[in-house]
Design a protein around this motif. Structure first.
Motif, mmCIF file in Angstrom:
data_model
loop_
_atom_site.group_PDB
_atom_site.id
_atom_site.type_symbol
_atom_site.label_atom_id
_atom_site.label_comp_id
_atom_site.label_asym_id
_atom_site.label_seq_id
_atom_site.Cartn_x
_atom_site.Cartn_y
_atom_site.Cartn_z
ATOM 1 N N SER A 76 0.834 -1.207 0.000
ATOM 2 C CA SER A 76 0.000 0.000 0.000
ATOM 3 C C SER A 76 0.863 1.249 0.000
ATOM 4 N N ARG A 77 0.421 2.265 -0.727
ATOM 5 C CA ARG A 77 1.135 3.548 -0.686
ATOM 6 C C ARG A 77 1.059 4.187 0.689
ATOM 7 N N TYR A 78 0.057 3.786 1.478
ATOM 8 C CA TYR A 78 -0.155 4.421 2.776
ATOM 9 C C TYR A 78 0.820 3.920 3.844
ATOM 10 N N LEU A 79 1.655 2.941 3.499
ATOM 11 C CA LEU A 79 2.742 2.548 4.394
ATOM 12 C C LEU A 79 3.908 3.531 4.309
ATOM 13 N N PHE A 80 3.921 4.365 3.273
ATOM 14 C CA PHE A 80 5.056 5.240 3.005
ATOM 15 C C PHE A 80 4.693 6.683 3.338
ATOM 16 N N ASN A 81 5.677 7.460 3.772
ATOM 17 C CA ASN A 81 5.433 8.853 4.146
ATOM 18 C C ASN A 81 5.971 9.792 3.078
ATOM 19 N N GLU A 82 5.731 11.070 3.268
ATOM 20 C CA GLU A 82 6.083 12.051 2.245
ATOM 21 C C GLU A 82 7.570 12.076 1.921
ATOM 22 N N GLY A 83 8.398 11.706 2.863
ATOM 23 C CA GLY A 83 9.833 11.749 2.626
ATOM 24 C C GLY A 83 10.429 10.427 2.171
ATOM 25 N N PRO A 137 -6.251 0.022 0.856
ATOM 26 C CA PRO A 137 -6.737 1.355 1.223
ATOM 27 C C PRO A 137 -6.078 1.886 2.503
ATOM 28 N N LYS A 138 -6.257 3.157 2.719
ATOM 29 C CA LYS A 138 -5.666 3.819 3.880
ATOM 30 C C LYS A 138 -6.179 3.232 5.182
ATOM 31 N N TRP A 139 -7.466 2.891 5.220
ATOM 32 C CA TRP A 139 -8.039 2.403 6.475
ATOM 33 C C TRP A 139 -7.428 1.071 6.894
ATOM 34 N N VAL A 140 -6.963 0.284 5.943
ATOM 35 C CA VAL A 140 -6.309 -0.984 6.273
ATOM 36 C C VAL A 140 -4.998 -0.727 7.001
ATOM 37 N N VAL A 141 -4.217 0.202 6.483
ATOM 38 C CA VAL A 141 -2.914 0.513 7.080
ATOM 39 C C VAL A 141 -3.097 1.173 8.446
ATOM 40 N N GLU A 142 -4.062 2.078 8.551
ATOM 41 C CA GLU A 142 -4.296 2.745 9.833
ATOM 42 C C GLU A 142 -4.667 1.761 10.929
ATOM 43 N N ALA A 143 -5.383 0.707 10.568
ATOM 44 C CA ALA A 143 -5.790 -0.291 11.563
ATOM 45 C C ALA A 143 -4.651 -1.230 11.939
ATOM 46 N N GLY A 144 -3.577 -1.268 11.096
ATOM 47 C CA GLY A 144 -2.520 -2.243 11.322
ATOM 48 C C GLY A 144 -1.497 -1.845 12.347
ATOM 49 N N GLY A 145 -1.287 -0.531 12.559
ATOM 50 C CA GLY A 145 -0.297 -0.095 13.528
ATOM 51 C C GLY A 145 1.116 -0.518 13.163
ATOM 52 N N TYR A 146 1.499 -0.325 11.902
ATOM 53 C CA TYR A 146 2.775 -0.836 11.437
ATOM 54 C C TYR A 146 3.921 0.119 11.755
ATOM 55 N N PRO A 147 5.146 -0.414 11.863
ATOM 56 C CA PRO A 147 6.292 0.447 12.162
ATOM 57 C C PRO A 147 6.595 1.383 11.002
ATOM 58 N N ARG A 148 7.381 2.382 11.259
ATOM 59 C CA ARG A 148 7.785 3.295 10.189
ATOM 60 C C ARG A 148 8.569 2.504 9.147
ATOM 61 N N GLU A 149 8.209 2.722 7.900
ATOM 62 C CA GLU A 149 8.849 1.925 6.847
ATOM 63 C C GLU A 149 10.292 2.374 6.635
ATOM 64 N N GLN A 204 12.892 -6.649 2.910
ATOM 65 C CA GLN A 204 13.722 -5.877 3.833
ATOM 66 C C GLN A 204 12.960 -4.809 4.608
ATOM 67 N N ASN A 205 11.800 -4.398 4.139
ATOM 68 C CA ASN A 205 11.057 -3.330 4.790
ATOM 69 C C ASN A 205 10.082 -3.949 5.786
ATOM 70 N N GLU A 206 10.307 -3.705 7.062
ATOM 71 C CA GLU A 206 9.520 -4.369 8.105
ATOM 72 C C GLU A 206 8.042 -4.007 8.023
ATOM 73 N N ALA A 207 7.736 -2.785 7.666
ATOM 74 C CA ALA A 207 6.332 -2.382 7.551
ATOM 75 C C ALA A 207 5.643 -3.164 6.437
ATOM 76 N N VAL A 208 6.286 -3.279 5.287
ATOM 77 C CA VAL A 208 5.725 -4.031 4.166
ATOM 78 C C VAL A 208 5.578 -5.501 4.536
ATOM 79 N N LYS A 209 6.583 -6.053 5.182
ATOM 80 C CA LYS A 209 6.559 -7.467 5.559
ATOM 81 C C LYS A 209 5.416 -7.770 6.522
ATOM 82 N N ARG A 210 5.254 -6.930 7.529
ATOM 83 C CA ARG A 210 4.207 -7.182 8.533
ATOM 84 C C ARG A 210 2.811 -6.990 7.957
ATOM 85 N N ALA A 211 2.644 -5.953 7.151
ATOM 86 C CA ALA A 211 1.328 -5.720 6.558
ATOM 87 C C ALA A 211 0.942 -6.873 5.622
ATOM 88 N N THR A 212 1.905 -7.335 4.842
ATOM 89 C CA THR A 212 1.659 -8.457 3.940
ATOM 90 C C THR A 212 1.301 -9.709 4.728
#
Length: 629
Positions: free
Chosen positions: A160-167, A176-188, A202-210
């Motif tokens: 999801s694009r919502y795992l990633f921040n502006e920087g 969707p955004k609501w899926v990521v918000e409910a997951g409480g994932y670490p900063r990617e 290698q990206n812990e946020a992507v790995k956990r969400a998947t």
């Protein structure tokens, strides 16, 4: 596997269910309604029946006439992964029509993998956005009207694009955004990543969400399946009977990967115990949505056929058993060695991918179904782009036959089936994007694909707004057997595409056939061997724009011709427009005998061959073909 490849990916995810009332549905007839829409421009007497069905029969795709079908085309398009057009492939139906016409007329395609966005289909949990589905349906219809079969794909990359921040250095798409918000994932964070696909492992946020998706944490997989069912039901309701018949199937999940394996779990175990049960659940949703007669285009673990040994994982749906005809073996292939710039020096060569694509054929045969390579390609700019002409040629060569060109003429019967495939990608907005990466107004992407520094689109618009190819048209617009009345025994195509100023000829006519070689000369040629089924309907091959019917030569056991006549029922060798009114053309070969191995050579090499040369070449081919039965 779209793109800058190490990029294998895993999960799309689309979500949930109930239809909200946003947007008015289009008022098209149900696919079960009586009556069939008028045949599209270019249609002949058999086309309407051919278009009534698309299915898997004895390990091959077939149409309503029982002919063996090959799908060739492109992914439409990576624009869906961006936000600038609201998760749709196009800004308008007019743009979709322009793209579809170009795909058919310039790219030679008869199919499109049509990308959809779960995030836009279900922006609020439990509420499917009907306005989004209506727009997607209208754009899909533009391709169907152009005579192109489509198979939708709820696409995901890096979850999801919502795992990633502006920087962030990278971005994703899918959930969707609501899926990521409910997951409480670490900063990617991907750490030291040279390729965006490294985020998968290698990206812990992507790995956990998947991982959470596959384990249905919080009912997220249930929500995705509900949304997928609602989406398919919408398409079934709002496409008319003829349009719905042109939908080949559905790709449930792009580039699946576990994210993280459970303790003691192997990739093969994960496919068996997690991925395949998901596909059976998706298959049930297809049936409930009115898609009972259409196959699911299921993908194995995306690393199962990586050509980097340290990346390769056991898989390929080995434990699924005989899955046809309700499932299609659907895989991607990118040359990771070539893309790395480290593990492959120099260019691709004749037969480079014969083994890789042979494995695809073998896995599909083992599963009792047809195969499609729904993503393949190579970067067109950057440090490894010099390999693109040869990598592209070698991939198309491997789709056509499992044999290198150097050995094709001696044992063509070992070619195996002609594989279907859709190249990544077909994006008319290439180089003209306006994408705020991860919503960052200070990071507006305009160049190339506007996605993680990728550049793989085969098309672009010039300054006049006209679609033009970014790759050699001789490579992309190819002869292929789009519908064979019987069974294809062997096929090859020498496209004579270029690598810079060098003409790539990997399958020259052997010296043992001097008159055939003289007829072909330096031109392009294709050769098809097939056993007919005594059908009155013809075998069809796509004719590229480089094959003007007035200057095309066909030499066959059915006859010989230089300058193809227009098709008339019963004419053994003829040319006709392809359905859809885009100006593309086809060769039609009508063979009445079901017990004979037929052959046809198609070439644009000789400008004005004599009757003596045509007859001599025909006799040579007949003698060569005698031992092939």
């Amino acid at each position: 596997m779209a793109k800058m490849r190490t990029r294998l990916i895993g999960v799309l995810i689309l979500l949930t269910a109930s239809l909200t009332t946003r947007g008015a549905p289009s008022a098209a007839a149900s696919p079960t309604a009586e009556g069939v829409a008028a045949a599209p421009p270019g249609s002949l007497w058999f086309d309407e029946q051919a278009a009534t069905a698309f299915t898997v029969d004895h390990g091959r795709f077939t149409d309503g006439l029982g002919r063996e079908v090959v799908l060739r085309g492109y992914n439409v398009s990576g624009e869906t992964k961006l936000e600038e057009n609201g998760g749709l492939p196009f800004a308008s139906v007019a743009d979709a029509e322009k793209s579809a016409t170009a795909l058919r007329a310039l790219g030679g395609g008869n199919s499109a993998r049509f990308l959809l966005s779960w995030a836009h289909a279900e922006p609020v949990r439990g509420q499917v956005d009907r306005a989004y589905l209506a727009a997607a349906t209208a754009q899909m219809r533009a391709f169907i009207k152009a005579g192109i079969r489509v198979h939708p794909d709820f696409h995901q990359d890096l979850y999801s694009r919502y795992l990633f921040n502006e920087g962030s250095w990278y971005t994703g798409d899918g959930a969707p955004k609501w899926v990521v918000e409910a997951g409480g994932y670490p900063r990617e964070s991907c750490g030291i990543c040279l390729f965006w696909g490294q985020n998968i492992t290698q990206n812990e946020a992507v790995k956990r969400a998947t991982y959470d998706f596959w384990h249905n944490r919080g009912g997220v997989q249930d929500a995705f399946l509900a949304t997928a069912q609602a989406t398919m039901a919408y398409f079934a309701e709002h496409l008319d009977a003829a349009e719905f018949a042109a939908v080949a199937g559905f790709d449930p999940y792009n580039e699946p990967h576990a994210g993280t394996y459970d303790s003691g779990q192997t990739s093969r175990m994960w496919e068996r115990d997690v991925l395949w049960p998901f596909y059976t659940r998706f298959r049930a949703r297809m049936d409930a949505a009115g898609w009972q007669g259409k196959p699911a285009f299921v993908e194995p673990n995306l690393f199962w056929n990586s050509n980097l040994s340290f990346q390769k994982q056991e898989g390929g749906l080995l434990d699924a058993g005989a899955i046809g005809p309700r499932y299609v073996f659907n895989t991607h292939f990118y040359d990771q060695k070539a893309i790395s710039g480290v593990f492959m020096w120099g260019k691709a060569k004749d037969g480079q991918y014969a083994g890789d694509f042979g494995t695809v054929r073998d896995r599909a045969a083992g599963a009792g179904t047809a195969a499609v390579v729904s993503e393949f390609g190579h970067p067109l700019t950057g440090t490894v782009s010099d390999k693109a002409p040869t990598v592209g040629k070698a991939m198309y060569q491997a789709l056509d036959s499992r044999l290198p060109g150097a050995g094709w003429w001696s044992k063509p019967e070992r070619s195996g089936p002609v594989l279907s495939g859709t190249q990544w990608q077909w994006d008319i907005y290439h180089g003209r994007h306006h994408e705020l990466m991860n919503g960052n107004p200070g990071k507006v992407l305009t160049a190339a694909d506007a996605w993680n520094d990728e550049d793989l689109s085969a098309v672009r618009l010039d300054d006049s707004g006209t679609a033009v190819l970014r790759q050699d048209g001789r490579l992309l617009d190819r002869i292929y057997p789009s519908a064979t009345a019987g069974q294809t025994v062997a096929f090859t195509y020498e496209d004579r595409s270029r690598d810079g100023s060098t003409t790539l000829t990997w399958n020259p006519v052997p010296k043992s056939l001097p008159r055939v070689s003289e007829l072909v000369g330096s031109g392009q040629y294709a050769l098809l061997l097939w056993k007919s089924n005594a059908s009155a309907s013809p075998t069809e091959l796509h004719l590229p724009a480089s094959f003007d019917p007035a200057r095309t030569t066909v030499v066959s056991d059915l006859g010989k011709a230089h300058g193809l006549p227009s098709y008339d029922r019963g004419t053994p060798i003829a040319a006709a427009p392809e359905p859809g009114g885009t100006g593309s053309r086809r060769l039609l070969l009508t063979a009445p005998n079901a017990t004979v191995l037929h052959h046809a050579l198609i070439t644009n090499g000789a400008a004005a061959p004599s009757a003596e040369l045509l007859q001599a070449a025909r006799e040579e081919l007949a003698a060569w073909s005698e031992g092939r039965g």
